[in-house]
Write a protein that holds these residues in place. Structure first.
Motif, PDB file in Angstrom:
ATOM      1  N   PHE A  12       0.666  -1.293   0.089  1.00  0.00           N
ATOM      2  CA  PHE A  12      -0.048  -0.091   0.006  1.00  0.00           C
ATOM      3  C   PHE A  12       0.727   1.144  -0.118  1.00  0.00           C
ATOM      4  CE2 PHE A  12      -0.006  -1.629   4.424  1.00  0.00           C
ATOM      5  CZ  PHE A  12       0.254  -0.516   4.890  1.00  0.00           C
ATOM      6  N   SER A  13       0.381   2.348  -0.287  1.00  0.00           N
ATOM      7  CA  SER A  13       0.944   3.839  -0.603  1.00  0.00           C
ATOM      8  C   SER A  13       1.814   4.050   0.694  1.00  0.00           C
ATOM      9  CB  SER A  13       0.124   4.652  -1.033  1.00  0.00           C
ATOM     10  OG  SER A  13      -0.797   4.116  -2.335  1.00  0.00           O
ATOM     11  N   TRP A  14       2.963   3.717   0.732  1.00  0.00           N
ATOM     12  CA  TRP A  14       3.885   3.972   2.017  1.00  0.00           C
ATOM     13  C   TRP A  14       5.241   3.767   1.494  1.00  0.00           C
ATOM     14  CZ3 TRP A  14       6.506   1.780   6.203  1.00  0.00           C
ATOM     15  CH2 TRP A  14       6.743   2.634   7.240  1.00  0.00           C
ATOM     16  N   PRO A  15       5.978   4.831   1.708  1.00  0.00           N
ATOM     17  CA  PRO A  15       7.782   4.724   1.318  1.00  0.00           C
ATOM     18  C   PRO A  15       8.362   3.570   1.798  1.00  0.00           C
ATOM     19  CG  PRO A  15       7.023   6.845   1.887  1.00  0.00           C
ATOM     20  CD  PRO A  15       6.123   6.003   2.218  1.00  0.00           C
ATOM     21  N   GLY A  16       7.955   3.054   3.075  1.00  0.00           N
ATOM     22  CA  GLY A  16       8.665   1.860   3.598  1.00  0.00           C
ATOM     23  C   GLY A  16       8.664   0.743   2.718  1.00  0.00           C
ATOM     24  N   TYR A  17       7.704   0.626   1.979  1.00  0.00           N
ATOM     25  CA  TYR A  17       7.483  -0.452   0.978  1.00  0.00           C
ATOM     26  C   TYR A  17       8.121  -0.301  -0.577  1.00  0.00           C
ATOM     27  CZ  TYR A  17       3.856  -1.700   4.442  1.00  0.00           C
ATOM     28  OH  TYR A  17       3.504  -2.052   5.813  1.00  0.00           O
ATOM     29  N   GLY A  18       8.670   0.843  -0.662  1.00  0.00           N
ATOM     30  CA  GLY A  18       8.879   1.578  -1.938  1.00  0.00           C
ATOM     31  C   GLY A  18      10.454   0.793  -2.529  1.00  0.00           C
ATOM     32  N   PHE A  19      10.912  -0.020  -1.615  1.00  0.00           N
ATOM     33  CA  PHE A  19      12.048  -0.601  -1.942  1.00  0.00           C
ATOM     34  C   PHE A  19      11.816  -1.599  -3.233  1.00  0.00           C
ATOM     35  CE2 PHE A  19      12.970   0.609   2.418  1.00  0.00           C
ATOM     36  CZ  PHE A  19      14.054   1.221   2.375  1.00  0.00           C
ATOM     37  N   TRP A  20      10.535  -1.934  -3.320  1.00  0.00           N
ATOM     38  CA  TRP A  20      10.499  -3.048  -4.432  1.00  0.00           C
ATOM     39  C   TRP A  20      10.500  -2.168  -5.717  1.00  0.00           C
ATOM     40  CZ3 TRP A  20      10.311  -7.755  -3.621  1.00  0.00           C
ATOM     41  CH2 TRP A  20       9.789  -8.479  -2.565  1.00  0.00           C
ATOM     42  N   PHE A  21      10.169  -0.802  -5.810  1.00  0.00           N
ATOM     43  CA  PHE A  21      10.496  -0.156  -7.032  1.00  0.00           C
ATOM     44  C   PHE A  21      11.602  -0.111  -7.438  1.00  0.00           C
ATOM     45  CE2 PHE A  21       6.154   1.638  -5.356  1.00  0.00           C
ATOM     46  CZ  PHE A  21       5.343   1.330  -6.448  1.00  0.00           C
ATOM     47  N   ILE A  22      12.784   0.045  -6.356  1.00  0.00           N
ATOM     48  CA  ILE A  22      14.137   0.175  -6.728  1.00  0.00           C
ATOM     49  C   ILE A  22      14.439  -1.046  -7.392  1.00  0.00           C
ATOM     50  CG2 ILE A  22      16.691   0.279  -5.981  1.00  0.00           C
ATOM     51  CD1 ILE A  22      15.089   1.965  -3.540  1.00  0.00           C
ATOM     52  N   ALA A  23      14.271  -2.305  -6.753  1.00  0.00           N
ATOM     53  CA  ALA A  23      14.484  -3.778  -7.367  1.00  0.00           C
ATOM     54  C   ALA A  23      13.965  -3.781  -8.661  1.00  0.00           C
ATOM     55  CB  ALA A  23      13.867  -4.631  -6.432  1.00  0.00           C
ATOM     56  N   LYS A  24      12.611  -3.273  -9.069  1.00  0.00           N
ATOM     57  CA  LYS A  24      12.407  -3.563 -10.363  1.00  0.00           C
ATOM     58  C   LYS A  24      12.993  -2.571 -11.208  1.00  0.00           C
ATOM     59  CE  LYS A  24       8.045  -3.376 -13.201  1.00  0.00           C
ATOM     60  NZ  LYS A  24       8.156  -4.784 -13.714  1.00  0.00           N
TER      61      LYS A  24
END
Length: 406
Positions: A93-105
């Motif tokens: 869900f929309s939160w920076p703490g989960y945003g590492f997935w975007f870096i991995a992709k």
């Protein structure tokens, strides 16, 4: 693949015939006799013997057998196309703490997998999709395990990723000065989530029983609106939503934050990575998915500005909100959460030696018990469940055995 070429070589063989010569022989003539009377006729000389048959002409040397043509080289095998990456469906869900997935992709940190990232604001929707086989992985808060075990949902937490380090706040509406003022009033939480446990702990620490307030189940955007409109008297908010409440509601106050020592000792408030049991049957892909996440954390530690920009783009958040949550310098200590690297997470699970930044080595066991006990109090579960029913160590163990993280 390298091709081996084989060349057959033939030698030519030459047979030569022997030449034989036979010599001819003839008789010597008779010696001359004394003359005789004229009437005696002279005897004719004997005829020479027939000469021997001429020696046969030498055979013409045989033409050398032609060398066999070299074997046609085998055509190079067509290069096998690279295997297509395995698609892994991930939600957050929309939160920076989960945003590492975007870096991995974006950085394609583990080429063997292709991350299909979806934003789903309600974590229980994500868990339902995982149970139905329509989603593989989700990032969410770390309290769900006992509930999944109680309801026999085939989902387990495979990594503890981000302990809260000030991002979580209990905010009181204007005119509310203490926990006592909340008795009988509505408070905004995500029921079945850590925000509810945090609110219950804070109430009891301040002399109010956890069940003396009315919990209103709201996701963050709706919780902000309810707080600003006066529908609720307090709420638990994480950043950047907490700051948004304080800006929009003059007179609102912060009663507690997750930077209090209690929460560093208990490591209660945090995020984790969950996988469906069916997805974990693909052991290699499950391990590579965990690797992709922690490779993204590593990238962010080394390139915080670029990493934060990628996260901001993926979430469509202002860069300032991303920095508010995870920090700007990659140290894990200047934001509202403390992003764990792989070693930290492995230590928290008791899989590698050493003490993690929060809690103790193997602290996941104490965390599980504390969460399970609170869910019994809230009536979310009826009994204690063994940690193994909701915690899976397989994916991280596979990575460690492969040498990753050492």
């Amino acid at each position: 693949m390298k091709m081996k070429h084989y060349l057959m070589r033939a030698g030519a063989f030459l047979s030569l015939a022997a030449f034989f010569t036979l010599t001819s022989c003839s008789g010597d003539p008779a010696p001359p006799e004394e003359p005789v009377a004229e009437e005696a006729a002279a005897e004719p000389a004997p005829e020479p013997e027939d000469p021997a048959e001429p020696a046969p002409a030498p055979e013409t040397p045989a033409e050398p057998a032609p060398a066999p043509a070299p074997a046609e080289p085998k055509p190079a095998a067509e290069a096998k196309p690279a295997m297509e990456p395995t698609t892994v469906k991930v939600s957050l869900f929309s939160w920076p703490g989960y945003g590492f997935w975007f870096i991995a992709k974006e950085k394609n940190l583990v080429p063997e997998i292709d991350l299909d990232i979806q934003i789903i604001e309600d974590p229980y929707e994500s868990f339902g999709l995982m149970a139905a086989g329509q989603l593989d992985v989700t990032s969410s808060t770390v309290e769900y395990g006992p509930i999944a075990a109680e309801e026999d949902v085939p989902v387990q937490m495979v990594a503890y990723t981000n302990p809260s380090y000030g991002t979580d706040k209990i905010i009181l509406a204007p005119g509310i000065e203490s926990a006592q003022d909340l008795i009988g009033k509505e408070v905004a939480v995500l029921e079945g989530g850590l925000t509810q446990i945090y609110m219950g702990i804070w109430l009891e620490e301040n002399g109010v029983a956890f069940d003396q307030v009315k919990y209103t189940n709201l996701i963050m955007d709706d919780a902000v609106a309810a707080m600003v409109s006066g529908k609720v008297a307090a709420g638990e908010f994480w950043e950047p939503f907490g700051s948004n409440v304080l800006k929009a509601l003059p007179g609102a106050t912060v009663a507690a934050t997750s930077k209090d020592p209690y929460f560093k000792e208990t490591a209660l408030l945090a995020d984790g990575m969950y996988m469906s049991k069916s997805f974990m049957e693909k052991k290699k892909i499950a391990a590579l998915t965990v690797k992709a996440y922690f490779e993204a954390v590593k990238f962010w530690e080394e390139n915080p500005a670029e990493g934060n920009a990628i996260i901001a783009k993926g979430l469509q958040f202002p860069i300032e909100d991303v920095e508010l949550v995870i920090g700007a310098d990659g140290s894990s200590e200047d934001g509202g959460i403390y992003p764990f690297n792989f070693l930290d997470a492995a230590q928290f699970y008791g899989l590698m030696e050493g003490t993690p930044p929060f809690g103790e080595n193997g602290h996941i066991a104490a965390h599980w018990k504390m969460t399970n006990d609170w869910w019994i109090k809230f009536g979310m579960v009826k009994e204690s469940h063994p940690m193994e029913s909701g915690i899976a160590v397989g994916p991280m163990t596979s990575l460690i055995e492969s040498g990753y993280g050492k």
